[in-house]
Write a protein that holds these residues in place. Structure first.
Motif, PDB file in Angstrom:
ATOM      1  N   ILE A   3       7.935 -15.802   0.573  1.00  0.00           N
ATOM      2  CA  ILE A   3       8.294 -14.654   0.450  1.00  0.00           C
ATOM      3  C   ILE A   3       7.677 -13.318  -0.285  1.00  0.00           C
ATOM      4  CG2 ILE A   3      10.866 -14.068  -1.271  1.00  0.00           C
ATOM      5  CD1 ILE A   3      11.831 -16.837   0.025  1.00  0.00           C
ATOM      6  N   VAL A   4       7.544 -14.300  -1.687  1.00  0.00           N
ATOM      7  CA  VAL A   4       6.713 -12.604  -2.175  1.00  0.00           C
ATOM      8  C   VAL A   4       5.382 -11.958  -1.149  1.00  0.00           C
ATOM      9  CG1 VAL A   4       4.931 -12.292  -4.692  1.00  0.00           C
ATOM     10  CG2 VAL A   4       6.890 -13.598  -4.584  1.00  0.00           C
ATOM     11  N   SER A   5       4.379 -12.844  -1.115  1.00  0.00           N
ATOM     12  CA  SER A   5       4.005 -12.598   0.431  1.00  0.00           C
ATOM     13  C   SER A   5       3.804 -11.143   1.344  1.00  0.00           C
ATOM     14  CB  SER A   5       2.495 -13.168   0.786  1.00  0.00           C
ATOM     15  OG  SER A   5       3.237 -13.838   2.242  1.00  0.00           O
ATOM     16  N   TYR A   6       5.121 -11.229   1.709  1.00  0.00           N
ATOM     17  CA  TYR A   6       5.992 -11.111   2.495  1.00  0.00           C
ATOM     18  C   TYR A   6       6.536  -9.413   1.941  1.00  0.00           C
ATOM     19  CZ  TYR A   6       5.544 -14.009   6.480  1.00  0.00           C
ATOM     20  OH  TYR A   6       5.518 -15.005   7.429  1.00  0.00           O
ATOM     21  N   ILE A   7       6.750  -9.426   0.010  1.00  0.00           N
ATOM     22  CA  ILE A   7       7.036  -8.218  -0.157  1.00  0.00           C
ATOM     23  C   ILE A   7       6.145  -7.300  -1.190  1.00  0.00           C
ATOM     24  CG2 ILE A   7       9.111  -7.472  -1.619  1.00  0.00           C
ATOM     25  CD1 ILE A   7      10.372  -9.650  -1.116  1.00  0.00           C
ATOM     26  N   VAL A   8       4.881  -7.774  -1.564  1.00  0.00           N
ATOM     27  CA  VAL A   8       4.188  -7.534  -2.210  1.00  0.00           C
ATOM     28  C   VAL A   8       3.050  -7.141  -1.776  1.00  0.00           C
ATOM     29  CG1 VAL A   8       3.155  -7.681  -4.975  1.00  0.00           C
ATOM     30  CG2 VAL A   8       5.664  -8.817  -5.171  1.00  0.00           C
ATOM     31  N   PRO A   9       3.260  -5.657  -1.898  1.00  0.00           N
ATOM     32  CA  PRO A   9       1.289  -5.274  -1.026  1.00  0.00           C
ATOM     33  C   PRO A   9       0.279  -5.940  -2.600  1.00  0.00           C
ATOM     34  CG  PRO A   9       2.662  -3.090  -2.247  1.00  0.00           C
ATOM     35  CD  PRO A   9       3.924  -4.712  -2.291  1.00  0.00           C
ATOM     36  N   GLY A  10      -0.458  -6.212  -1.811  1.00  0.00           N
ATOM     37  CA  GLY A  10      -2.110  -6.975  -2.086  1.00  0.00           C
ATOM     38  C   GLY A  10      -1.832  -8.085  -2.532  1.00  0.00           C
ATOM     39  N   PHE A  11      -1.114  -8.894  -2.265  1.00  0.00           N
ATOM     40  CA  PHE A  11      -0.601 -10.327  -2.645  1.00  0.00           C
ATOM     41  C   PHE A  11      -0.304 -10.956  -1.151  1.00  0.00           C
ATOM     42  CE2 PHE A  11       1.444 -14.318  -3.921  1.00  0.00           C
ATOM     43  CZ  PHE A  11       1.668 -13.547  -5.023  1.00  0.00           C
ATOM     44  N   HIS A  12      -1.301 -11.674  -1.058  1.00  0.00           N
ATOM     45  CA  HIS A  12      -1.420 -12.003   0.759  1.00  0.00           C
ATOM     46  C   HIS A  12      -2.004 -13.930   0.587  1.00  0.00           C
ATOM     47  CE1 HIS A  12      -2.681  -7.995   1.703  1.00  0.00           C
ATOM     48  NE2 HIS A  12      -3.242  -7.881   0.839  1.00  0.00           N
ATOM     49  N   LEU A  13      -0.927 -14.538   1.723  1.00  0.00           N
ATOM     50  CA  LEU A  13      -1.150 -15.837   2.147  1.00  0.00           C
ATOM     51  C   LEU A  13      -1.770 -16.087   3.018  1.00  0.00           C
ATOM     52  CD1 LEU A  13       1.227 -17.738   0.105  1.00  0.00           C
ATOM     53  CD2 LEU A  13      -0.699 -18.194  -0.155  1.00  0.00           C
ATOM     54  N   GLU A  14      -2.377 -16.857   3.868  1.00  0.00           N
ATOM     55  CA  GLU A  14      -2.733 -17.062   4.842  1.00  0.00           C
ATOM     56  C   GLU A  14      -2.173 -18.895   5.430  1.00  0.00           C
ATOM     57  OE1 GLU A  14      -6.905 -17.657   5.596  1.00  0.00           O
ATOM     58  OE2 GLU A  14      -7.323 -15.624   5.144  1.00  0.00           O
ATOM     59  N   GLY A  15      -0.677 -18.477   5.362  1.00  0.00           N
ATOM     60  CA  GLY A  15       0.362 -19.304   6.368  1.00  0.00           C
ATOM     61  C   GLY A  15       1.251 -19.993   5.306  1.00  0.00           C
TER      62      GLY A  15
END
Length: 116
Positions: free
Chosen positions: A16-28
């Motif tokens: 959820i945080v990876s979808y909201i915060v720019p610069g916070f990335h997860l690959e799945g």
């Protein structure tokens, strides 16, 4: 069973945080599960020591400094898990730490209501 639920909720919170915060990335979702374990282990070891050492500063800032420590722990986890989990910069980590704590509270509250 509770440990698995907490692990799953932490992974969902990271997504959820990876979808909201720019610069916070997860690959799945798989990367989120691995990141949840690593972030948990780092917080339980290095994070605990840093929070203990910085307790006076945390008291002085009324707890705000713990988000700084949590941001640093997210950056450490990111450096270990690149490219699956990446936090680009301190601001993204700080904002991610704040949002991650809020999302975790909400998810755990919802889970406790469902299980009771």
């Amino acid at each position: 069973m509770r440990l698995l639920l907490n692990w799953l909720l932490s992974a969902i919170a990271l997504l959820i945080v990876s979808y909201i915060v720019p610069g916070f990335h997860l690959e799945g979702f798989k990367a989120a599960l691995i990141a949840a374990i690593v972030v948990g282990l780092i917080n339980a070891t290095l994070g605990f020591l840093l929070k203990l050492v910085t307790l006076p500063l945390t008291l002085l800032t009324l707890g705000v400094f713990w988000w700084v420590v949590n941001a640093l722990m997210l950056m450490v986890a990111s450096s270990l898990l690149k490219p699956g989990f990446e936090v680009s910069g301190f601001f993204a980590a700080f904002l991610g730490a704040i949002l991650l704590s809020l999302v975790n509270v909400v998810l755990r509250k919802l889970a406790s209501e469902v299980t009771n």
